[in-house]
Each structure stands twice: as structure tokens, then as C-alpha cells.
Design a protein around this motif. Structure first.
Motif, PDB file in Angstrom:
ATOM      1  N   SER A  13     -27.958 111.701   6.885  1.00 21.88           N
ATOM      2  CA  SER A  13     -27.067 112.265   5.637  1.00 21.88           C
ATOM      3  C   SER A  13     -26.266 110.802   4.461  1.00 21.88           C
ATOM      4  CB  SER A  13     -26.900 113.422   5.114  1.00 21.88           C
ATOM      5  OG  SER A  13     -25.123 113.846   5.242  1.00 21.88           O
ATOM      6  N   THR A  14     -26.220 111.254   3.226  1.00 20.63           N
ATOM      7  CA  THR A  14     -25.678 110.249   2.663  1.00 20.63           C
ATOM      8  C   THR A  14     -23.851 110.356   2.584  1.00 20.63           C
ATOM      9  OG1 THR A  14     -27.491 110.121   1.089  1.00 20.63           O
ATOM     10  CG2 THR A  14     -25.090 108.820   0.544  1.00 20.63           C
ATOM     11  N   SER A  15     -24.025 111.632   2.925  1.00 22.45           N
ATOM     12  CA  SER A  15     -22.086 112.308   3.018  1.00 22.45           C
ATOM     13  C   SER A  15     -21.659 111.707   4.601  1.00 22.45           C
ATOM     14  CB  SER A  15     -22.040 113.082   2.878  1.00 22.45           C
ATOM     15  OG  SER A  15     -22.870 113.998   3.868  1.00 22.45           O
ATOM     16  N   ALA A  16     -23.066 111.467   5.277  1.00 22.31           N
ATOM     17  CA  ALA A  16     -22.199 111.346   6.672  1.00 22.31           C
ATOM     18  C   ALA A  16     -21.669 109.918   6.780  1.00 22.31           C
ATOM     19  CB  ALA A  16     -23.710 111.800   7.977  1.00 22.31           C
ATOM     20  N   VAL A  18     -21.271 107.658   4.356  1.00 20.93           N
ATOM     21  CA  VAL A  18     -20.563 107.602   3.425  1.00 20.93           C
ATOM     22  C   VAL A  18     -18.982 108.184   4.296  1.00 20.93           C
ATOM     23  CG1 VAL A  18     -18.861 107.837   1.291  1.00 20.93           C
ATOM     24  CG2 VAL A  18     -20.652 107.423   1.252  1.00 20.93           C
ATOM     25  N   ALA A  19     -18.918 109.170   4.980  1.00 19.23           N
ATOM     26  CA  ALA A  19     -17.601 109.453   6.053  1.00 19.23           C
ATOM     27  C   ALA A  19     -17.568 108.134   7.205  1.00 19.23           C
ATOM     28  CB  ALA A  19     -18.224 111.089   6.573  1.00 19.23           C
ATOM     29  N   PRO A  38     -13.369 112.988   7.732  1.00 18.75           N
ATOM     30  CA  PRO A  38     -14.138 112.375   7.418  1.00 18.75           C
ATOM     31  C   PRO A  38     -15.178 112.381   8.608  1.00 18.75           C
ATOM     32  CG  PRO A  38     -13.266 110.883   7.065  1.00 18.75           C
ATOM     33  CD  PRO A  38     -12.085 111.986   6.422  1.00 18.75           C
ATOM     34  N   VAL A  41     -16.752 115.328   8.651  1.00 15.49           N
ATOM     35  CA  VAL A  41     -17.510 116.197   8.325  1.00 15.49           C
ATOM     36  C   VAL A  41     -18.285 115.265   9.272  1.00 15.49           C
ATOM     37  CG1 VAL A  41     -19.191 114.919   6.312  1.00 15.49           C
ATOM     38  CG2 VAL A  41     -16.813 115.499   6.066  1.00 15.49           C
ATOM     39  N   ALA A  45     -22.173 117.245  10.140  1.00 16.41           N
ATOM     40  CA  ALA A  45     -23.714 116.831  10.598  1.00 16.41           C
ATOM     41  C   ALA A  45     -24.200 116.013  11.311  1.00 16.41           C
ATOM     42  CB  ALA A  45     -23.151 115.614   9.637  1.00 16.41           C
ATOM     43  N   HIS A 106     -25.040 104.583  12.539  1.00 19.10           N
ATOM     44  CA  HIS A 106     -24.955 105.842  11.841  1.00 19.10           C
ATOM     45  C   HIS A 106     -25.924 104.548  10.344  1.00 19.10           C
ATOM     46  CE1 HIS A 106     -22.907 108.590  12.333  1.00 19.10           C
ATOM     47  NE2 HIS A 106     -23.522 110.135  11.715  1.00 19.10           N
ATOM     48  N   ARG A 110     -30.421 104.840  10.189  1.00 17.22           N
ATOM     49  CA  ARG A 110     -30.673 105.733   8.330  1.00 17.22           C
ATOM     50  C   ARG A 110     -31.564 104.574   8.245  1.00 17.22           C
ATOM     51  NH1 ARG A 110     -28.882 108.556   4.372  1.00 17.22           N
ATOM     52  NH2 ARG A 110     -29.170 107.372   2.191  1.00 17.22           N
TER      53      ARG A 110
END
Length: 116
Positions: A13-16, A18-19, A38, A41, A45, A106, A110
Motif C-alpha cells: 500500500s501507499t501508506s506502507a 511512505v512509512a 512507521p 505501520v 501492513a 517495498h 511495488r
């Protein structure tokens, strides 16, 4: 079919993502204790997504690299006022390097999942 149903590869995910990039930035910036947010997170995730087993190992390694100095700082007879001041340069480098490696992993997963 759309989005989630058609994906077969792991897609962080984008939040992962960014974290993951926030961890080395926070460690180098001197906010080591706050970098636990983070890291948590990332760990949650990676555990929630069953398809990204490789990312679980990376997130687990980062959590271990963070938990080790945190535990020794909290349990030991240290008079350092913060985790950032407690950690020496090699420990900081290992934690920041591990955070950067997780962020790169990550990013690679991605990118590979969007190319397919």
C-alpha cells in the motif's frame, strides 16, 4: 473486475511505502523513538497482506533492529534522555540502513507488481 480482485502479485500500500521511507529519514533526523510509529505501520501492513511474504521478512528485520536498542535503553541503567542520544553511530547506521533496505524492497515489489 477491478483493482484488488485482479491483482495477483504483492502490491504494498501507499501508506506502507511512505512509512518505509519515513523510517530512515526519522532515524537520521534524530527522531528514533518516533520512528517506531512507521515501523509499526509497516509491520501491520506486511502481516495483513498474505501475498507479500518477502516483505514480512523485511519488516520483521526492521522491527527487530528497532526493538534491540529500544529494549536495551529501557531495561538498562542508561541516563540518556532519549533513544537518539543513547544509540551510538554504528547502531544508528544499522537502523537507518535497515530502514532504507526495507524502503527499497517495498519500492521494488511495488514497481514489479505495477509492471505486470
Amino acid at each position: 473486475m477491478s483493482g484488488i480482485a485482479t491483482r495477483t502479485a504483492a502490491h504494498p500500500s501507499t501508506s506502507a511505502l511512505v512509512a518505509a521511507w519515513a523510517v530512515p529519514v526519522m532515524v537520521i533526523g534524530g527522531f528514533v523513538l518516533l520512528s517506531g510509529i512507521p515501523i509499526a505501520v509497516l509491520l501491520v501492513a506486511s502481516l495483513r497482506d498474505r501475498r507479500s511474504q518477502a516483505l514480512r521478512w523485511w519488516a520483521g528485520a526492521l522491527a527487530l533492529a528497532y526493538a534491540t536498542p529500544l529494549t536495551t535503553w529501557l531495561a538498562g541503567p542508561s541516563e540518556a534522555p532519549s533513544l537518539s542520544k543513547y544509540m551510538d553511530a554504528p547502531t544508528t547506521a544499522v537502523l537507518a540502513g535497515t530502514g532504507a533496505a526495507v524502503a527499497i524492497a517495498h519500492q521494488v515489489v511495488r514497481r514489479r507488481s505495477t509492471d505486470k
